[in-house]
Design an enzyme around this catalytic site. Structure first.
Site, PDB file in Angstrom:
ATOM      1  N   ASN A  47     -36.728  -7.469  20.632  1.00 51.15           N
ATOM      2  CA  ASN A  47     -35.555  -7.465  21.402  1.00 51.15           C
ATOM      3  C   ASN A  47     -34.465  -8.539  20.766  1.00 51.15           C
ATOM      4  O   ASN A  47     -34.879  -9.532  20.259  1.00 51.15           O
ATOM      5  CB  ASN A  47     -35.852  -7.502  23.066  1.00 51.15           C
ATOM      6  CG  ASN A  47     -36.737  -8.813  23.176  1.00 51.15           C
ATOM      7  OD1 ASN A  47     -37.575  -9.401  22.108  1.00 51.15           O
ATOM      8  ND2 ASN A  47     -36.701  -9.323  24.265  1.00 51.15           N
ATOM      9  N   GLU A  49     -31.217 -10.333  22.141  1.00 50.18           N
ATOM     10  CA  GLU A  49     -30.425 -10.611  23.530  1.00 50.18           C
ATOM     11  C   GLU A  49     -28.978 -10.970  22.993  1.00 50.18           C
ATOM     12  O   GLU A  49     -28.646 -11.450  22.125  1.00 50.18           O
ATOM     13  CB  GLU A  49     -31.127 -11.567  24.160  1.00 50.18           C
ATOM     14  CG  GLU A  49     -32.542 -11.032  24.885  1.00 50.18           C
ATOM     15  CD  GLU A  49     -33.029 -11.782  25.825  1.00 50.18           C
ATOM     16  OE1 GLU A  49     -32.802 -13.130  26.025  1.00 50.18           O
ATOM     17  OE2 GLU A  49     -34.105 -11.202  26.667  1.00 50.18           O
ATOM     18  N   CYS A  58     -33.340  -3.434  23.162  1.00 48.39           N
ATOM     19  CA  CYS A  58     -34.527  -3.699  23.186  1.00 48.39           C
ATOM     20  C   CYS A  58     -35.278  -3.746  21.955  1.00 48.39           C
ATOM     21  O   CYS A  58     -35.059  -3.065  21.212  1.00 48.39           O
ATOM     22  CB  CYS A  58     -35.317  -2.590  24.320  1.00 48.39           C
ATOM     23  SG  CYS A  58     -34.799  -2.691  25.867  1.00 48.39           S
ATOM     24  N   GLU A  60     -37.665  -1.680  21.042  1.00 50.44           N
ATOM     25  CA  GLU A  60     -38.058  -0.081  20.671  1.00 50.44           C
ATOM     26  C   GLU A  60     -36.919   0.491  20.033  1.00 50.44           C
ATOM     27  O   GLU A  60     -37.150   1.109  19.135  1.00 50.44           O
ATOM     28  CB  GLU A  60     -38.520   0.641  22.137  1.00 50.44           C
ATOM     29  CG  GLU A  60     -40.008   0.051  22.758  1.00 50.44           C
ATOM     30  CD  GLU A  60     -39.512  -0.847  23.827  1.00 50.44           C
ATOM     31  OE1 GLU A  60     -38.794  -1.770  23.498  1.00 50.44           O
ATOM     32  OE2 GLU A  60     -40.364  -0.890  25.049  1.00 50.44           O
ATOM     33  N   CYS A  96     -38.573   0.478  28.632  1.00 52.66           N
ATOM     34  CA  CYS A  96     -37.857   0.826  29.673  1.00 52.66           C
ATOM     35  C   CYS A  96     -37.272   2.462  29.648  1.00 52.66           C
ATOM     36  O   CYS A  96     -37.339   2.944  28.755  1.00 52.66           O
ATOM     37  CB  CYS A  96     -36.634  -0.195  29.657  1.00 52.66           C
ATOM     38  SG  CYS A  96     -35.527   0.346  28.661  1.00 52.66           S
ATOM     39  N   CYS A  99     -35.020   3.388  26.658  1.00 52.12           N
ATOM     40  CA  CYS A  99     -35.983   3.499  25.415  1.00 52.12           C
ATOM     41  C   CYS A  99     -36.766   4.676  25.393  1.00 52.12           C
ATOM     42  O   CYS A  99     -36.984   5.477  24.437  1.00 52.12           O
ATOM     43  CB  CYS A  99     -36.838   2.421  25.191  1.00 52.12           C
ATOM     44  SG  CYS A  99     -36.012   0.756  24.645  1.00 52.12           S
TER      45      CYS A  99
HETATM   46  N1  THU Z   1     -37.153  -5.497  26.794  1.00 47.69           N
HETATM   47  C1  THU Z   1     -37.425  -4.762  25.712  1.00 47.69           C
HETATM   48  O1  THU Z   1     -37.377  -5.247  24.691  1.00 47.69           O
HETATM   49  N2  THU Z   1     -38.122  -3.663  25.772  1.00 47.69           N
HETATM   50  C2  THU Z   1     -38.268  -2.824  27.112  1.00 47.69           C
HETATM   51  O2  THU Z   1     -38.607  -1.637  26.960  1.00 47.69           O
HETATM   52  C3  THU Z   1     -38.188  -3.610  28.258  1.00 47.69           C
HETATM   53  C4  THU Z   1     -36.974  -4.903  28.123  1.00 47.69           C
HETATM   54  C5  THU Z   1     -36.405  -6.721  26.454  1.00 47.69           C
HETATM   55  C6  THU Z   1     -34.951  -6.889  27.015  1.00 47.69           C
HETATM   56  C7  THU Z   1     -34.814  -8.153  27.205  1.00 47.69           C
HETATM   57  O3  THU Z   1     -34.542  -8.986  26.003  1.00 47.69           O
HETATM   58  C8  THU Z   1     -36.066  -8.670  27.925  1.00 47.69           C
HETATM   59  O4  THU Z   1     -37.019  -7.628  27.299  1.00 47.69           O
HETATM   60  C9  THU Z   1     -36.260  -8.678  29.345  1.00 47.69           C
HETATM   61  O5  THU Z   1     -35.943  -7.684  30.039  1.00 47.69           O
END
Ligand code: THU
Length: 141
Positions: A47, A49, A58, A60, A96, A99
């Site tokens: 991920n 940010e 994310c 994925e 999520c 994704c």
């Molecule tokens: N996140 C992911 O990388 N994948 C997911 O499927 C769920 C959320 C990340 C996004 C963000 O950087 C952190 O997790 C908190 O939400």
């Protein structure tokens, strides 16, 4: 209980390695993913940010977009691991909804999703189990 197959454990190890490169100054929640294409190649993702929050990507989707941009279109499985940064995952990190929708775009219903706490401790799902009645391009074309 799922079979502990070597290729699944290798995919999880790749996700764990990718997780170390997560850029998470805002949530402190690091996620790693490793996507296995039918070509045999593995694409890692973490991920990434952003201060705007909404521009965060994310793990994925990072893996999918890397792979698709390299010409891949067919995928067998993805491994996902996540939790508080710099600590071992205390729980399973599920993909999520956004994704899951990206998986639906490129994968069959039997695409394998491994959510892992470690290479030994993981759960296995098909995309159909995680996204039943998903929306696909066949409905608009
Ligand atoms: N996140 C992911 O990388 N994948 C997911 O499927 C769920 C959320 C990340 C996004 C963000 O950087 C952190 O997790 C908190 O939400």
């Amino acid at each position: 209980m799922e079979k502990r197959e070597a290729w699944k454990q290798e995919l999880i190890q790749n996700a764990m390695e990718a997780r170390n490169r997560a850029y998470v100054p805002y949530s402190g929640f690091s996620v790693g993913a490793a996507l296995l294409a039918y070509s045999g190649r593995i694409y890692q993702g973490c991920n990434v940010e952003n201060a705007s929050f909404g521009a965060t990507n994310c793990a994925e989707r990072t893996a999918f977009f890397k792979a698709v941009s390299e010409g891949e279109r067919e995928f067998k499985a993805i491994a996902i691991t996540g939790g508080k940064a710099l600590t071992e995952p205390s729980d399973y990190a599920y993909p999520c909804g956004v994704c899951r929708q990206v998986m639906q775009e490129f994968c069959d219903k039997d695409f394998t999703v491994l959510v892992a706490k470690s290479a030994e401790e993981y759960k296995e799902y098909t995309l159909l189990q995680l996204l039943p009645h998903g929306f696909g391009g066949d409905k608009i074309l």
